[in-house]
Design a protein around this motif. Structure first.
Motif, PDB file in Angstrom:
ATOM      1  N   ALA A  65       1.587 -19.249  10.441  1.00  0.00           N
ATOM      2  CA  ALA A  65       0.257 -18.457  10.526  1.00  0.00           C
ATOM      3  C   ALA A  65       1.323 -17.266  10.450  1.00  0.00           C
ATOM      4  N   PHE A  66       2.253 -16.891  10.069  1.00  0.00           N
ATOM      5  CA  PHE A  66       3.865 -15.895  10.593  1.00  0.00           C
ATOM      6  C   PHE A  66       3.563 -15.935   9.073  1.00  0.00           C
ATOM      7  N   MET A  67       3.979 -17.425   8.223  1.00  0.00           N
ATOM      8  CA  MET A  67       4.026 -16.647   6.850  1.00  0.00           C
ATOM      9  C   MET A  67       2.870 -16.593   5.510  1.00  0.00           C
ATOM     10  N   ALA A  68       1.863 -16.576   6.404  1.00  0.00           N
ATOM     11  CA  ALA A  68       0.630 -16.344   5.887  1.00  0.00           C
ATOM     12  C   ALA A  68       0.445 -14.728   5.651  1.00  0.00           C
ATOM     13  N   VAL A  69       0.548 -14.167   7.423  1.00  0.00           N
ATOM     14  CA  VAL A  69       0.443 -12.701   7.535  1.00  0.00           C
ATOM     15  C   VAL A  69       1.514 -11.840   6.508  1.00  0.00           C
ATOM     16  N   LEU A  70       3.031 -12.477   6.053  1.00  0.00           N
ATOM     17  CA  LEU A  70       3.652 -12.021   5.432  1.00  0.00           C
ATOM     18  C   LEU A  70       2.780 -11.829   4.317  1.00  0.00           C
ATOM     19  N   LEU A  71       2.265 -12.893   4.213  1.00  0.00           N
ATOM     20  CA  LEU A  71       2.287 -13.315   2.459  1.00  0.00           C
ATOM     21  C   LEU A  71       1.456 -12.105   1.870  1.00  0.00           C
ATOM     22  N   ILE A  72      -0.308 -12.016   2.962  1.00  0.00           N
ATOM     23  CA  ILE A  72      -0.810 -10.967   2.266  1.00  0.00           C
ATOM     24  C   ILE A  72      -0.005  -9.817   3.246  1.00  0.00           C
ATOM     25  N   SER A  73       0.563  -8.913   3.520  1.00  0.00           N
ATOM     26  CA  SER A  73       1.267  -8.005   4.068  1.00  0.00           C
ATOM     27  C   SER A  73       1.721  -7.381   2.947  1.00  0.00           C
ATOM     28  N   LEU A  74       2.648  -8.236   2.032  1.00  0.00           N
ATOM     29  CA  LEU A  74       3.116  -8.321   0.780  1.00  0.00           C
ATOM     30  C   LEU A  74       2.862  -7.554  -0.493  1.00  0.00           C
ATOM     31  N   THR A  75       1.454  -8.716  -0.391  1.00  0.00           N
ATOM     32  CA  THR A  75      -0.064  -8.793  -1.252  1.00  0.00           C
ATOM     33  C   THR A  75      -0.589  -7.379  -0.910  1.00  0.00           C
ATOM     34  N   CYS A  76      -0.427  -6.806  -0.016  1.00  0.00           N
ATOM     35  CA  CYS A  76      -1.455  -5.861   0.028  1.00  0.00           C
ATOM     36  C   CYS A  76      -0.531  -4.573  -1.075  1.00  0.00           C
ATOM     37  N   TYR A  77       0.440  -4.638   0.228  1.00  0.00           N
ATOM     38  CA  TYR A  77       1.787  -3.528  -0.217  1.00  0.00           C
ATOM     39  C   TYR A  77       2.030  -3.031  -1.706  1.00  0.00           C
ATOM     40  N   PHE A  78       2.003  -4.372  -2.652  1.00  0.00           N
ATOM     41  CA  PHE A  78       1.913  -4.128  -3.612  1.00  0.00           C
ATOM     42  C   PHE A  78       1.137  -4.362  -4.706  1.00  0.00           C
ATOM     43  N   TRP A  79      -0.262  -4.180  -4.300  1.00  0.00           N
ATOM     44  CA  TRP A  79      -1.365  -3.260  -4.298  1.00  0.00           C
ATOM     45  C   TRP A  79      -1.397  -2.028  -4.944  1.00  0.00           C
ATOM     46  N   LYS A  80      -1.077  -1.601  -3.871  1.00  0.00           N
ATOM     47  CA  LYS A  80      -1.177  -0.270  -3.635  1.00  0.00           C
ATOM     48  C   LYS A  80       0.229   0.474  -4.531  1.00  0.00           C
ATOM     49  N   LYS A  81       0.746   0.295  -4.429  1.00  0.00           N
ATOM     50  CA  LYS A  81       1.619   1.003  -5.273  1.00  0.00           C
ATOM     51  C   LYS A  81       1.802   0.310  -6.974  1.00  0.00           C
ATOM     52  N   ASN A  82       1.166  -0.252  -6.917  1.00  0.00           N
ATOM     53  CA  ASN A  82       0.723  -0.927  -8.660  1.00  0.00           C
ATOM     54  C   ASN A  82      -0.484   0.849  -8.696  1.00  0.00           C
ATOM     55  N   LYS A  83      -1.388   0.542  -8.045  1.00  0.00           N
ATOM     56  CA  LYS A  83      -2.355   1.699  -7.916  1.00  0.00           C
ATOM     57  C   LYS A  83      -1.618   3.207  -8.660  1.00  0.00           C
ATOM     58  N   ARG A  84      -0.996   3.639  -7.781  1.00  0.00           N
ATOM     59  CA  ARG A  84      -0.214   4.804  -7.415  1.00  0.00           C
ATOM     60  C   ARG A  84       0.490   5.083  -8.890  1.00  0.00           C
ATOM     61  N   LEU A  85       0.671   4.109  -9.004  1.00  0.00           N
ATOM     62  CA  LEU A  85       2.050   3.773 -10.779  1.00  0.00           C
ATOM     63  C   LEU A  85       1.010   4.209 -12.215  1.00  0.00           C
ATOM     64  N   GLU A  86      -0.441   3.737 -11.496  1.00  0.00           N
ATOM     65  CA  GLU A  86      -0.937   3.544 -12.473  1.00  0.00           C
ATOM     66  C   GLU A  86      -1.607   4.674 -12.673  1.00  0.00           C
ATOM     67  N   TYR A  87      -1.706   5.429 -11.821  1.00  0.00           N
ATOM     68  CA  TYR A  87      -1.847   6.575 -11.619  1.00  0.00           C
ATOM     69  C   TYR A  87      -1.614   7.637 -12.360  1.00  0.00           C
ATOM     70  N   LYS A  88       0.125   7.853 -11.837  1.00  0.00           N
ATOM     71  CA  LYS A  88       1.227   8.379 -12.489  1.00  0.00           C
ATOM     72  C   LYS A  88       1.680   8.679 -13.912  1.00  0.00           C
ATOM     73  N   TYR A  89       0.846   7.513 -13.955  1.00  0.00           N
ATOM     74  CA  TYR A  89       1.222   7.595 -16.018  1.00  0.00           C
ATOM     75  C   TYR A  89      -0.209   7.799 -16.675  1.00  0.00           C
ATOM     76  N   SER A  90      -0.824   7.888 -16.201  1.00  0.00           N
ATOM     77  CA  SER A  90      -2.340   8.285 -16.886  1.00  0.00           C
ATOM     78  C   SER A  90      -1.916   9.684 -16.802  1.00  0.00           C
ATOM     79  N   ARG A  91      -1.619  10.476 -15.535  1.00  0.00           N
ATOM     80  CA  ARG A  91      -1.581  12.267 -15.221  1.00  0.00           C
ATOM     81  C   ARG A  91      -0.487  11.797 -16.862  1.00  0.00           C
ATOM     82  N   LEU A  92       0.473  11.083 -16.725  1.00  0.00           N
ATOM     83  CA  LEU A  92       1.983  11.796 -17.476  1.00  0.00           C
ATOM     84  C   LEU A  92       0.801  12.009 -19.633  1.00  0.00           C
ATOM     85  N   VAL A  93       0.391  10.554 -19.665  1.00  0.00           N
ATOM     86  CA  VAL A  93      -0.607  10.190 -20.723  1.00  0.00           C
ATOM     87  C   VAL A  93      -1.438  11.823 -21.007  1.00  0.00           C
ATOM     88  N   MET A  94      -1.882  12.458 -19.774  1.00  0.00           N
ATOM     89  CA  MET A  94      -3.485  13.476 -20.449  1.00  0.00           C
ATOM     90  C   MET A  94      -2.628  14.670 -20.784  1.00  0.00           C
TER      91      MET A  94
END
Length: 975
Positions: free
Chosen positions: A899-928
């Motif tokens: 159970a501990f390993m499952a929670v850890l994996l889910i948390s890491l997945t959410c964190y990196f998903w959120k970071k990825n979205k922010r990078l996409e946003y910054k990159y689109s602003r830079l291009v514009m």
């Protein structure tokens, strides 16, 4: 009635009758003869009455031929008899001496002439086989005892043939006869019945006749009771190998106790009695003859000859090469010898003035004598004498003293044959005649000794070597010896007919038995026989060119040659060499001492050393550690290191697992009787095998006994019996004839032989010491042993197979492919199925089974692996019970960690998903931003202006060395 006496001198002179002329009522003349002289009648005694009295009565030769017989008178006492050489003259009832040319035994009768079967004897052939014999019994119609002139000969087939003679004795008497009985494939019995056909009580040695050696006659005597005695001589042949049996020969049957003899017996042709009152007749000498009832012998004409006891003379034949032989002369004073030729004596052939006759060849040139035999030295250039005690010689050099630390190797080593050694003798014998009685059966010939010419082809040419006993060397005197000595001889036979060479042995002058025999031509070879008892012994070689009756020499070129004879440890032997002995110490002059049992002589110190464990001494050699031979696999040596054996335990490794076997339940002798088998005529027989598998410290406890012997059960334990009448070994075989198979009253056991007297070892391999198993018969082998009877030794292979259903003792069987236990007579195969052949059980032979959890408790059961192929050893553990848990601790820990390993994996997945979205946003602003100014930002700055709604920590910084966070973002951007 008118009676006229007729008296005529000539009539009375020849007939001595009185004739009565009687007229009957019809007027006819009746003539009646009155017996007067004994020519018309004879006397006989009546049966004895209860008082032992009898009457003498006259009986006409033809019933009713005359009247006026003498009145009966009281006879002699029923037990009255005359002396030998006399007969009872019935008219005077007085004993009278026999006339010359005849003989009498007084109170007995003798049968020694066998031109035909005498009156009173009958030959009855039967074939007593089981039910359903059908017409098979008809095959015995031609089987009978056959007269051969000087003796009777039994049948040579499987039929049971009885020679029967009935005699009425007025007092106790006896019967004796001479016989030859050499083939143990024949059962020869002599028994007596009364007038009620009931067999008289006889001991086994009276009923079963002893075997004789080839060429020798035995005598058998049995006491008879008064009254009627029906005598039976019965033979039964057993043809197991298809080879005809050798017949029993019978002669000189003599019966005592007939009370009186009323007439003398005429001497048979070829014999004579020159004086009245003879009790026997003598044979006519050579070159004379006689007819029946002769009182003297008549000389033969000059051109004719006869042998001793002939009834007629024969023409002398022209001399041929078969009538002379060669001899080697003894060494003369100059050490020379030569070949001479001599006529066969007595000479019967003619060499002068006869067409085709040959003369003696000239004598050979003188040659140097061969050297003396080893152990002898030359004396005066002409004779060889044995070396004195303590010395040795090779036969060429003078005798020398044995070196210090050695002792002479005593024995005989005969390899040069200029004269016959002093302890050897030769003779010639023939069953049917005495032509060769004075001939040498063997002749020396330089480098060999050869069979002589003999008198006829069926002579037995006999060579005998006498050994007074055996003496073990000093060093082995304390050893438990299984070998006291051995005899080895090298020979060859050259034959064109059915010749046979017999090698026989007589121990302690008891009886001679055939050890081995060879038929036909045999190339040069050696044969060895080992003596396992310390006793005086006579070794005999008997050669016969043909066993068919013969009075001529047609196969004179059929010979046997013996090149050398060697006997070890002979008591009175001489030494050809010296061997090392054990010493008390290494000091000079130390004497030889015996080594204890199981010890060898160390080559360096010449002192006794014990053999290593599980080795054995061969018995005839103990010098050096190599004399201690390693026991075979699965075997061990006894305390004396004299033999290897199985202690009923065996182990081997299979697939990293050690299997141990306990065969103690098989230590007692196992037996198997296979069959029944049948001979060509349907005789039923069985083969019984006795097997001593393991245990008894290597003692050979399997015993096979002949019950058709001359020994009682008491004698069976004596030394002579041990050598001659039963075998004691590891594996043995007997041939059993059932009582219902041939009409015998008891089952007969004979032809007992040893199949294995040496234990080679136990193994799971397919080959051991040159002995191989037959995979097509049995898949595994465990016991192997070998015995030197076949050319390469007999071998017995006992396969042990695990079968829990057979019990501890199990069951012995033979292969269906070899129902007699052997397919070639030399290799014997047995299967012993038993639970004792299974390995001892261990923990690897069972497993556990856990039950369901009930009421907080759980049961554990233990069961054997199927199929169960083990015995004894460990037992199954008892059933056990233990508390059970809903969720075991280890399961709880596992679930928590997961159970501990499952929670850890889910948390890491959410964190990196959120970071990825922010990078996409910054990159689109830079291009514009770049598209509005139509150029890209400067190379060193691409950041947003401060205060554009982003936190400082979100600023993008370019660096030559990416940070950990940068690496993670780069990874996320690729996703």
């Amino acid at each position: 009635m008118l009676v006229f006496d007729v008296c005529c001198k000539s009539f009375w002179q020849y007939w001595d009758h009185r004739v009565a002329l009687l007229f009957n009522s019809n007027g006819f003349l009746t003539i009646t003869a009155v017996c007067v002289f004994q020519t018309d009648y004879y006397f006989e005694y009546t049966e004895c009455d209860s008082t032992g009295s009898r009457w003498r009565v006259a009986i006409p030769h033809r019933q009713g031929s005359c009247s006026g017989l003498p009145e009966p008178v009281r006879g002699t006492d029923c037990t009255f008899s005359c002396e030998a050489g006399e007969f009872l003259e019935m008219s005077s009832q007085q004993c009278t001496a026999c006339a010359a040319g005849s003989y009498s035994l007084g109170s007995g009768v003798r049968f020694d002439q066998w031109d035909s079967i005498p009156a009173g004897f009958s030959s009855l052939a039967t074939y007593m086989e089981p039910e359903g014999s059908g017409d098979e019994s008809l095959s015995c119609n031609n089987s009978s005892w056959t007269p051969q002139g000087t003796h009777l000969e039994s049948n040579r087939d499987e039929c049971t043939v009885s020679l029967v003679y009935a005699v009425h004795l007025m007092k106790q008497g006896s019967v004796s006869f001479d016989y030859q009985y050499v083939d143990n494939n024949v059962f020869f019995e002599f028994f007596i019945q009364n007038d009620q056909c009931q067999e008289m009580d006889q001991t086994a040695d009276q009923k079963w006749i002893k075997l004789t050696s080839n060429g020798e006659w035995g005598t058998h005597t049995v006491n008879l009771k008064s009254g009627t005695n029906i005598l039976y001589w019965r033979t039964t042949g057993i043809l197991l190998g298809g080879k005809p049996v050798k017949p029993v020969l019978l002669k000189n049957i003599q019966i005592e106790g007939v009370a009186y003899t009323s007439e003398c017996f005429p001497c048979r042709p070829g014999t004579f009695s020159k004086t009245p009152g003879s009790s026997s007749c003598d044979l006519c000498p050579r070159n004379t003859y006689s007819n029946k009832g002769a009182s003297s012998c008549t000389p033969c004409p000059e051109a004719q000859y006869s042998e001793e006891g002939w009834a007629e003379c024969k023409e002398r034949p022209p001399c041929s090469e078969k009538d002379y032989f060669q001899i080697h002369t003894a060494c003369d004073s100059n050490g020379k010898t030569q070949v001479l030729y001599r006529w066969v004596e007595p000479k019967v052939c003619v060499e002068d003035n006869v067409t085709g006759a040959v003369t003696l060849p000239p004598s050979g040139e003188k040659e140097d004598c061969p050297p003396c035999n080893p152990g002898f030295y030359t004396h005066n250039s002409s004779t060889c004498l044995p070396c004195p005690p303590g010395t040795f010689s090779d036969g060429i050099t003078d005798c020398q003293a044995c070196p210090a630390g050695t002792e002479p190797s005593l024995g005989y080593e005969y390899k040069w044959w200029n004269i016959l050694p002093r302890n050897m003798k030769t003779s010639c014998f023939n069953v049917g005649n005495s032509k060769c009685d004075d001939m040498n059966g063997w002749e020396v010939a330089g480098d060999h000794i050869r069979s002589g010419i003999g008198g006829s082809d069926n002579d037995y040419l006999i060579l005998t070597l006498r050994v007074p006993g055996f003496k073990l060397p000093t060093s082995v005197a304390g050893v438990t010896a299984s070998e006291f000595g051995r005899i080895t001889f090298v020979f060859e036979t050259i034959c064109s007919a059915d010749c046979e060479l017999y090698f026989m042995m007589d121990v302690n002058r008891k009886s001679t038995n055939v050890v081995e025999s060879w038929e036909g031509t045999k190339s040069r070879r050696a044969y060895t026989h080992i003596m396992t008892k310390n006793a005086s012994v006579s070794y005999t070689w008997a050669f016969q060119r043909t066993n068919k009756p013969s009075d001529v020499r047609r196969f004179v070129n059929d010979i046997v040659k013996i090149y050398s004879i060697t006997v070890t440890n002979a008591l009175d032997g001489s030494a050809s060499s010296c061997h090392a002995c054990a010493l008390v110490s290494q000091e000079s002059g130390s004497s030889c001492v015996p080594c204890p049992a199981g010890h060898f002589i160390d080559k360096d110190t010449n002192q006794c050393q014990e053999c290593p464990p599980n080795t054995f001494l061969s018995g005839h050699h103990i010098y050096g550690e190599e004399a201690c031979q390693q026991c075979g696999p699965g075997s061990k040596s006894n305390k004396e290191h004299s033999v290897c054996f199985s202690d009923c335990s065996f182990s081997h490794t299979d697939q990293n697992r050690t299997l141990t076997y306990d065969l103690s339940a098989l230590s007692s002798v196992g037996s198997i009787m296979n069959g029944p088998s049948f001979t060509s005529k349907g005789t039923k027989y069985y083969h019984q095998f006795n097997i001593s598998l393991c245990g008894p410290e290597g003692r050979k406890v399997a015993v096979c006994t002949d019950n058709v012997t001359d020994l009682s059960s008491k004698d069976l334990q004596s030394e002579s019996a041990a050598l001659n009448n039963y075998v004691e070994t590891f594996v043995c075989q007997s041939t059993i004839i059932p009582a219902d198979g041939r009409g015998f009253r008891t089952a007969l056991s004979s032809q007992s032989i040893s199949l294995a007297d040496t234990f080679l070892g136990a193994t799971v391999e397919s080959t051991l010491d040159g002995v191989s198993v037959r995979p097509d018969l049995f898949p595994e082998t465990s016991e192997l042993s070998k015995e030197a009877s076949c050319e390469h030794g007999r071998s017995a292979v006992i396969t042990l197979r695990c079968n829990p259903e057979k019990g501890e003792r199990g069951e012995l069987t033979v292969s269906s492919k070899c129902p007699a236990g052997t397919c070639d007579g030399c290799m014997f195969y047995f299967l012993w199925e038993s639970s004792s052949a299974c390995p001892i059980c261990t923990e690897a032979d069972y497993h556990s089974i856990e039950g369901a959890c009930k009421g907080g408790m759980q049961d554990t059961l233990y069961v054997w692996n199927e199929p169960k192929l083990c015995t004894k050893g460990v037992s199954l553990p008892e059933k056990s019970s233990a508390p059970c848990e809903a969720v075991p601790l280890w399961l709880k820990v596992g679930i928590g960690g997961g159970a501990f390993m499952a929670v850890l994996l889910i948390s890491l997945t959410c964190y990196f998903w959120k970071k990825n979205k922010r990078l996409e946003y910054k990159y689109s602003r830079l291009v514009m931003s770049a598209n509005k100014e139509c150029e890209l930002p400067a190379a060193d700055s691409c950041a947003l202006a401060e205060g554009e709604g982003e936190e400082n920590e979100d600023d993008v910084v370019y660096s030559n060395t990416p940070s950990l966070l940068g690496k993670l973002k780069a990874i996320a951007s690729k996703v």
